[in-house]
Each structure stands twice: as structure tokens, then as C-alpha cells.
Design an enzyme around this catalytic site. Sequence first.
Site, PDB file in Angstrom:
ATOM      1  N   ASP A  27      31.103  38.935  31.578  1.00 50.00           N
ATOM      2  CA  ASP A  27      31.984  39.188  32.711  1.00 50.00           C
ATOM      3  C   ASP A  27      31.809  40.656  33.108  1.00 50.00           C
ATOM      4  O   ASP A  27      30.833  41.020  33.760  1.00 50.00           O
ATOM      5  CB  ASP A  27      33.411  38.866  32.233  1.00 50.00           C
ATOM      6  CG  ASP A  27      34.411  38.747  33.350  1.00 50.00           C
ATOM      7  OD1 ASP A  27      34.595  39.755  34.055  1.00 50.00           O
ATOM      8  OD2 ASP A  27      35.008  37.685  33.530  1.00 50.00           O
ATOM      9  N   LYS A  32      28.552  36.028  34.936  1.00 48.48           N
ATOM     10  CA  LYS A  32      29.319  36.323  36.153  1.00 48.48           C
ATOM     11  C   LYS A  32      28.805  37.658  36.673  1.00 48.48           C
ATOM     12  O   LYS A  32      29.478  38.686  36.579  1.00 48.48           O
ATOM     13  CB  LYS A  32      30.817  36.440  35.822  1.00 48.48           C
ATOM     14  CG  LYS A  32      31.461  35.134  35.436  1.00 48.48           C
ATOM     15  CD  LYS A  32      32.969  35.312  35.304  1.00 48.48           C
ATOM     16  CE  LYS A  32      33.612  34.041  34.808  1.00 48.48           C
ATOM     17  NZ  LYS A  32      35.049  34.197  34.537  1.00 48.48           N
ATOM     18  N   LEU A  42      36.276  29.314  33.579  1.00 50.12           N
ATOM     19  CA  LEU A  42      35.698  28.119  32.973  1.00 50.12           C
ATOM     20  C   LEU A  42      36.215  27.919  31.556  1.00 50.12           C
ATOM     21  O   LEU A  42      36.523  28.887  30.856  1.00 50.12           O
ATOM     22  CB  LEU A  42      34.173  28.251  32.938  1.00 50.12           C
ATOM     23  CG  LEU A  42      33.472  28.469  34.289  1.00 50.12           C
ATOM     24  CD1 LEU A  42      31.998  28.767  34.081  1.00 50.12           C
ATOM     25  CD2 LEU A  42      33.639  27.265  35.190  1.00 50.12           C
TER      26      LEU A  42
HETATM   27  P1  IMP Z   1      33.550  41.235  29.172  1.00 50.70           P
HETATM   28  O1  IMP Z   1      32.147  40.887  29.630  1.00 50.70           O
HETATM   29  O2  IMP Z   1      33.589  42.377  28.213  1.00 50.70           O
HETATM   30  O3  IMP Z   1      34.478  41.402  30.332  1.00 50.70           O
HETATM   31  O4  IMP Z   1      34.158  40.033  28.321  1.00 50.70           O
HETATM   32  C1  IMP Z   1      33.716  38.747  28.490  1.00 50.70           C
HETATM   33  C2  IMP Z   1      34.617  37.899  27.630  1.00 50.70           C
HETATM   34  O5  IMP Z   1      35.714  37.429  28.420  1.00 50.70           O
HETATM   35  C3  IMP Z   1      33.898  36.661  27.140  1.00 50.70           C
HETATM   36  O6  IMP Z   1      33.341  36.862  25.868  1.00 50.70           O
HETATM   37  C4  IMP Z   1      34.997  35.619  27.125  1.00 50.70           C
HETATM   38  O7  IMP Z   1      35.679  35.634  25.884  1.00 50.70           O
HETATM   39  C5  IMP Z   1      35.959  36.060  28.197  1.00 50.70           C
HETATM   40  N1  IMP Z   1      35.736  35.310  29.463  1.00 50.70           N
HETATM   41  C6  IMP Z   1      35.166  35.778  30.587  1.00 50.70           C
HETATM   42  N2  IMP Z   1      35.122  34.837  31.536  1.00 50.70           N
HETATM   43  C7  IMP Z   1      35.684  33.725  30.995  1.00 50.70           C
HETATM   44  C8  IMP Z   1      35.927  32.391  31.495  1.00 50.70           C
HETATM   45  O8  IMP Z   1      35.622  32.014  32.633  1.00 50.70           O
HETATM   46  N3  IMP Z   1      36.517  31.530  30.630  1.00 50.70           N
HETATM   47  C9  IMP Z   1      36.881  31.880  29.362  1.00 50.70           C
HETATM   48  N4  IMP Z   1      36.664  33.114  28.859  1.00 50.70           N
HETATM   49  C10 IMP Z   1      36.075  34.036  29.668  1.00 50.70           C
END
Ligand code: IMP
Length: 180
Positions: free
Chosen positions: A106, A134, A156
Site C-alpha cells: 500500500d 496498490k 480487499l
Molecule cells: P503499507 O504498504 O506499509 O501501507 O502496509 C501495507 C499493509 O496494509 C499490508 O501488509 C496489509 O496488512 C494492509 N493492507 C493494505 N491494503 C489492504 C487491503 O486492501 N486489505 C487488507 N489489508 C490491507
Amino acid sequence: MGILDEKTFTKYLNQTDIESIVQTLANRLNRDYAGEKVVLVGVLKGACVLIADLSRYLKLDVEIDFVRLTSQGGKALKAPGTVSILKDLTTDVRDKHVIIVEEIIDSGRKLKFLFERIKASQPKSIEVLTFLDKKGKRLVDTPVKYVGKVIEDQFLVGYGLDLEEKCRNLPEIYFLKYPN
Ligand code: IMP
Ligand code: MG
């Protein structure tokens, strides 16, 4: 659909779609690391299902390890947020090929932190694999070489992805139609 309310959740990827994405990722690794040893580093908890499936398609010498991280700070914030390690690697990755395995990326904050942390252990190489990306949500940039599928910003669940710790076990992926 079990615990999911069909009015709220819509199927996004079925088991065949998922399997074909995982197989494609595995084929790329089999080609790129042919004859090599690799350490797969799964990011808990979300990557547990993917790493189980992905690793079984690999025709390489594979070691598997897991890390667990926490991050504080809202997802919308541009501030770096604080990432910390709850469970560290137990494998010595020095001079080994490391592949970080994520189910979804994300903002990229957790990934950036983990990437730098592993890099400090002087692996032979380090690459990132994610099932879903994403891409438009990225706040922190880390090179991601192996991407299963680029997706829009949607919430999701299933195949490791949770909604308040539930739904990780669903064999298919669903999206939330009406967030909140
Ligand atoms: P980031 O990239 O540090 O923001 O964290 C990503 C984390 O957020 C992932 O490892 C997931 O645990 C959680 N996450 C992000 N998008 C989703 C989604 O659509 N569904 C469920 N968990 C998500
Ligand atoms: Mg989560």
C-alpha cells in the site's frame, strides 16, 4: 460466502485467477534464480497463505523465514510513521539471495523499513515480490521487481488479507463494496 455479507462484498479474484498469478510469479523466480539458493522472507501475517503456495511451485533450493512488523500512524499521513519489529529474521541472510514476500503493498512504509533492515545484513541480493500492488497509494519508494497484479485503491479480503483479523483463510479474494 460464509461470514461475508454478499451485499457488502463482491468476488474479485477466484481460486483459478489466484493460482495463475502465483504460478506466473513462481515461473519468473524459477527462471531468474535457476541453480541458486534463495531465502523467502514472508511478512506476517498476511503473506502466510501466499508463501505456502508460492514456495511449492519453486524448483530452487529454498529457505523460508518470517518477520512481523507493526506500523503506527494513519495510512493517509505523509509522515513516515513508526515501524518496528515484533518478530525478526532467524536466518543468517549474509551472502544469500533474499526475496521479500508480501501479499499487498500500500504506502510501502513497512516494506521500506524491512528492505533497509535486511540490506544491512549484507545479502547477496534482495528483491521484493508482492501478490497485489496498490501502486497509486505509494508514499515511500522501494523497488518491487515481482508484482502479481496492480490494483486500484480498494479494500480487499481473503487469501491472507484480513478485515480486523478475519477472512485471511478465504481461498478467494473479495472487495468491500461500501467501505464504512
Ligand atoms: P503499507 O504498504 O506499509 O501501507 O502496509 C501495507 C499493509 O496494509 C499490508 O501488509 C496489509 O496488512 C494492509 N493492507 C493494505 N491494503 C489492504 C487491503 O486492501 N486489505 C487488507 N489489508 C490491507
Ligand atoms: Mg492487516
